[in-house]
Design a protein around this motif. Sequence first.
Motif, PDB file in Angstrom:
ATOM      1  N   ASP A  25       0.832  -1.211   0.000  1.00 14.22           N
ATOM      2  CA  ASP A  25       0.000   0.000   0.000  1.00 14.22           C
ATOM      3  C   ASP A  25       0.866   1.261   0.000  1.00 14.22           C
ATOM      4  OD1 ASP A  25      -2.178  -1.609   0.044  1.00 14.22           O
ATOM      5  OD2 ASP A  25      -2.618  -1.343   2.180  1.00 14.22           O
ATOM      6  N   THR A  26       1.977   1.218   0.717  1.00 15.25           N
ATOM      7  CA  THR A  26       2.869   2.378   0.744  1.00 15.25           C
ATOM      8  C   THR A  26       3.441   2.633  -0.648  1.00 15.25           C
ATOM      9  OG1 THR A  26       3.454   1.846   3.040  1.00 15.25           O
ATOM     10  CG2 THR A  26       4.917   3.356   1.868  1.00 15.25           C
ATOM     11  N   TYR A  27       3.875   1.552  -1.292  1.00 14.20           N
ATOM     12  CA  TYR A  27       4.443   1.690  -2.641  1.00 14.20           C
ATOM     13  C   TYR A  27       3.386   2.162  -3.639  1.00 14.20           C
ATOM     14  CZ  TYR A  27       7.052   0.662  -6.878  1.00 14.20           C
ATOM     15  OH  TYR A  27       7.681   0.769  -8.091  1.00 14.20           O
ATOM     16  N   ALA A  28       2.198   1.601  -3.518  1.00 14.70           N
ATOM     17  CA  ALA A  28       1.122   1.986  -4.444  1.00 14.70           C
ATOM     18  C   ALA A  28       0.793   3.472  -4.304  1.00 14.70           C
ATOM     19  CB  ALA A  28      -0.114   1.143  -4.171  1.00 14.70           C
ATOM     20  N   ALA A  29       0.832   3.962  -3.081  1.00 12.77           N
ATOM     21  CA  ALA A  29       0.457   5.361  -2.854  1.00 12.77           C
ATOM     22  C   ALA A  29       1.540   6.325  -3.332  1.00 12.77           C
ATOM     23  CB  ALA A  29       0.172   5.587  -1.374  1.00 12.77           C
ATOM     24  N   LEU A  30       2.806   5.903  -3.266  1.00 13.72           N
ATOM     25  CA  LEU A  30       3.908   6.817  -3.615  1.00 13.72           C
ATOM     26  C   LEU A  30       4.442   6.595  -5.020  1.00 13.72           C
ATOM     27  CD1 LEU A  30       6.018   6.819  -0.326  1.00 13.72           C
ATOM     28  CD2 LEU A  30       4.156   8.351  -1.004  1.00 13.72           C
ATOM     29  N   GLY A  31       4.311   5.365  -5.529  1.00 14.12           N
ATOM     30  CA  GLY A  31       4.842   5.064  -6.855  1.00 14.12           C
ATOM     31  C   GLY A  31       6.355   4.988  -6.888  1.00 14.12           C
ATOM     32  N   ARG A  32       6.968   4.957  -5.722  1.00 13.93           N
ATOM     33  CA  ARG A  32       8.428   4.827  -5.661  1.00 13.93           C
ATOM     34  C   ARG A  32       8.824   4.312  -4.277  1.00 13.93           C
ATOM     35  NH1 ARG A  32      10.060  11.214  -6.045  1.00 13.93           N
ATOM     36  NH2 ARG A  32      12.135  10.431  -5.583  1.00 13.93           N
ATOM     37  N   ALA A  33      10.056   3.892  -4.172  1.00 14.89           N
ATOM     38  CA  ALA A  33      10.499   3.283  -2.916  1.00 14.89           C
ATOM     39  C   ALA A  33      11.703   4.025  -2.342  1.00 14.89           C
ATOM     40  CB  ALA A  33      10.832   1.816  -3.139  1.00 14.89           C
ATOM     41  N   ASP A  34      11.771   5.308  -2.628  1.00 14.66           N
ATOM     42  CA  ASP A  34      12.869   6.133  -2.099  1.00 14.66           C
ATOM     43  C   ASP A  34      12.531   6.543  -0.676  1.00 14.66           C
ATOM     44  OD1 ASP A  34      14.402   6.108  -4.480  1.00 14.66           O
ATOM     45  OD2 ASP A  34      13.013   7.566  -5.343  1.00 14.66           O
ATOM     46  N   LEU A  35      12.628   5.601   0.232  1.00 14.38           N
ATOM     47  CA  LEU A  35      12.184   5.844   1.594  1.00 14.38           C
ATOM     48  C   LEU A  35      12.925   4.928   2.564  1.00 14.38           C
ATOM     49  CD1 LEU A  35      10.058   3.274   2.376  1.00 14.38           C
ATOM     50  CD2 LEU A  35       8.740   4.426   0.602  1.00 14.38           C
ATOM     51  N   ILE A  36      12.767   5.235   3.837  1.00 14.00           N
ATOM     52  CA  ILE A  36      13.285   4.372   4.894  1.00 14.00           C
ATOM     53  C   ILE A  36      12.076   3.750   5.575  1.00 14.00           C
ATOM     54  CG2 ILE A  36      14.623   4.287   7.048  1.00 14.00           C
ATOM     55  CD1 ILE A  36      16.127   6.808   6.068  1.00 14.00           C
ATOM     56  N   HIS A  37      12.069   2.441   5.678  1.00 13.71           N
ATOM     57  CA  HIS A  37      10.944   1.763   6.328  1.00 13.71           C
ATOM     58  C   HIS A  37      11.483   1.094   7.587  1.00 13.71           C
ATOM     59  CE1 HIS A  37       6.996  -0.735   5.728  1.00 13.71           C
ATOM     60  NE2 HIS A  37       6.937   0.136   6.692  1.00 13.71           N
ATOM     61  N   THR A  38      11.068   1.612   8.752  1.00 12.54           N
ATOM     62  CA  THR A  38      11.574   1.047  10.003  1.00 12.54           C
ATOM     63  C   THR A  38      10.503   0.203  10.683  1.00 12.54           C
ATOM     64  OG1 THR A  38      10.908   2.883  11.427  1.00 12.54           O
ATOM     65  CG2 THR A  38      13.059   3.060  10.360  1.00 12.54           C
ATOM     66  N   ALA A  39      10.931  -0.934  11.160  1.00  9.28           N
ATOM     67  CA  ALA A  39      10.046  -1.827  11.903  1.00  9.28           C
ATOM     68  C   ALA A  39      10.773  -2.284  13.161  1.00  9.28           C
ATOM     69  CB  ALA A  39       9.679  -3.025  11.042  1.00  9.28           C
ATOM     70  N   GLY A  40      10.034  -2.417  14.245  1.00  7.43           N
ATOM     71  CA  GLY A  40      10.637  -2.891  15.502  1.00  7.43           C
ATOM     72  C   GLY A  40      10.216  -4.326  15.731  1.00  7.43           C
ATOM     73  N   GLY A  41       9.018  -4.481  16.308  1.00  8.21           N
ATOM     74  CA  GLY A  41       8.473  -5.811  16.528  1.00  8.21           C
ATOM     75  C   GLY A  41       8.365  -6.599  15.220  1.00  8.21           C
ATOM     76  N   GLY A  42       8.139  -5.904  14.131  1.00 10.49           N
ATOM     77  CA  GLY A  42       8.009  -6.552  12.824  1.00 10.49           C
ATOM     78  C   GLY A  42       9.284  -7.240  12.376  1.00 10.49           C
TER      79      GLY A  42
END
Lengths: 414, 414
Positions: A351-368
């Motif tokens: 969903d994040t990718y679909a909304a932005l159309g790109r992956a120039d980001l930092i995705h942080t997860a803890g418990g995940g």
Amino acid sequence: MSERIHATYWLETGDDPRHAADVIAGEQSSGTFVALPGETPELKARSGARVERLEMLETVDTPSLPGGMKSEVYTRCTLELSWPIENFGASLPNLMSTIAGNLFELRQVSGLRLTGLKLPASFAAAYPGPAFGIDGTRKLSGVTHGPLIGTIIKPSVGLSPEETAQQVRELVEGGIDFIKDDELQADGSHCPFDERVKAVMRVVNEHADRTGKKAMVAFNVTGDLDQMRRRHDLVLAQGGTCVMAVLNSIGLVGLHELRKHAQVPIHAHRAGWGYMSRSPELGWDYAPWQMIWRLAGADHLHVNGLRNKFSESDESVIAAARAVLAPVMPDAPMTAMPVFSSGQTGLQAADTYAALGRADLIHTAGGGIFGHPQGVAAGVEALREAWVAAIEGVPLEKHAERNPALRAALGFWK
Amino acid sequence: MSERIHATYWLETGDDPRHAADVIAGEQSSGTFVALPGETPELKARSGARVERLEMLETVDTPSLPGGMKSEVYTRCTLELSWPIENFGASLPNLMSTIAGNLFELRQVSGLRLTGLKLPASFAAAYPGPAFGIDGTRKLSGVTHGPLIGTIIKPSVGLSPEETAQQVRELVEGGIDFIKDDELQADGSHCPFDERVKAVMRVVNEHADRTGKKAMVAFNVTGDLDQMRRRHDLVLAQGGTCVMAVLNSIGLVGLHELRKHAQVPIHAHRAGWGYMSRSPELGWDYAPWQMIWRLAGADHLHVNGLRNKFSESDESVIAAARAVLAPVMPDAPMTAMPVFSSGQTGLQAADTYAALGRADLIHTAGGGIFGHPQGVAAGVEALREAWVAAIEGVPLEKHAERNPALRAALGFWK
């Protein structure tokens, strides 16, 4: 023609909206409550803020915020004001005083939110913008495509430097791209900054020497100016590649000075954002706010995350991320990297990718990541594979068929 | 025993208040949304924020702020938390991240306002507080008792340096004690800072040479750090005795650095205060906010005024002024001077004095001075005499019998 600064607001007023708009424009430029001899028509034409647009949206019968003028009806509208740059010059601090100063306190106002900002070219000439941004961050982290897979040291505070380094060891051995201090972790006596950086970088450097992959660690340098400079220098000397600062805690002068001094990307945390934005009828939208900090030099900007554990809606999160990725102005993109966090797993990747159309980001997860039954490495791999699936347009369940780490993750992410 | 930082909040929650308090304490210290192996009982005891007090106030059936958890009932309460100083040290920026960071965004929160702050002695050792405060301001301005009678240059922006100096000439010849730039007046090309300071100080110095009385002029130095330092130096070189800075525009690092550099009092403007405080269910009370800025070095702090033209209640104005006059801590008073403004005349003197029990303040009036039928000097005299009456406990009408300027003022003030 003179350059002008444009700001857009959501306004609610118990007054005639046209009158309210004039009062706001006056208060934030040449006006005063009492007509004064010095406020000539020439002066007003030259220095007054101009009402560029006023569009009625709806009316309500109770005011959103107390303390304003009493009325039978409160009108909500979109208001756009503009100011000539001659009023205060291309200065971010003085821009703040003008577009977000006394106006929120006016009696004519029962709701006011700054929703948009358009700056003239002088600001791009006066301010440097991010020194690293997306490209610089990718280069330093070695992540050439897809998001940087990241995490935050937890517990936020309380670990010793050695315990922190031990957690970092697990993470870098698990192949993580990005690690950050919690914004509450600074330079307390139980986990002094210098010792923490040295202990953590020892682990990061050892791993980099062995594998060629150096995780980017955002050490929280937030503090007084001398402290921030000194801490930055220590990070640099230890081979670190990122520093973090809490924007609302240091202020614009703090970020501007840090940007002048820094030789690594500045990871900008927005702690305190809630008190500026949690009331829908007051304060700031993220779009104008982040623009100011990008001009001053923020390389990474926090935007919360989809289906987060806080109170922000997905719509607002995506609007924030899009704002961070949008150019500040056509000739000066100054693009920064949005940072997604809070209750994140691979389930939000598509969903994040679909909304932005790109992956120039930092995705942080803890418990995940830490909660993965096969360990941290599998947690990192699962999150990365979720992004591969998102970018390739493959459903997560299908992609998981050929990836055991992702398959195992789907069980506990849900 | 370890030093602890105490913060008090007004909290509204759809959750069980005890659980909500624990979540907030956890989020702002050692906690995370997911239980992690590293968060041992020992770590929690050492580094966790502690719920010191939780007092139920009332319940309501709709949440004040949207986005939080849904509930049948929302409980309002007073919450006091404390943190060990070991978590982040005696650092104002990191204090901000801790007491006013992510917590406003929590789903458990449908209203949260920071109402009180109590800091341990380490903060007074780490930060200088105001360099001048009340005594230094009185010494520099030559006003040994009663308030400094002041005004703000109006129109706020638009006058040229020479037009500004002309207005200042009228004011100093009228016997004014204090003049300030509007917070919108900075260094625009139509009224450059340097030219304005030189033109104004020429007038102020001439008058001082002739009469021995030098009005204190607060020049707005708000800008980037180098600009603020340079502008301060110019003010000093021209014989000026005050600089002004907009706190929310420069941030904590900005004020801290300005304080280190400045050799004159820092007049602190709170523009933007509305977006942090206008919703009663969100943000900051003035008491904790001003304490942070006083520690960092603010000498004068704006508090609005009684029966002001904005939306703030008189009760809130007086609470703010009392906070500015209260000691930061018993052994480190760091007292600053409250600045009253907005729609002020001599009519507010008696109530202001009655509420504070002292006149260690700056009282600024615009129309209340300029509007006097006998001119600016009579306007200044009338405001000063209104304070004489207030301090002596004489009714204004009675005092006016022996003072023609005050008598004439009563007509147009009403």
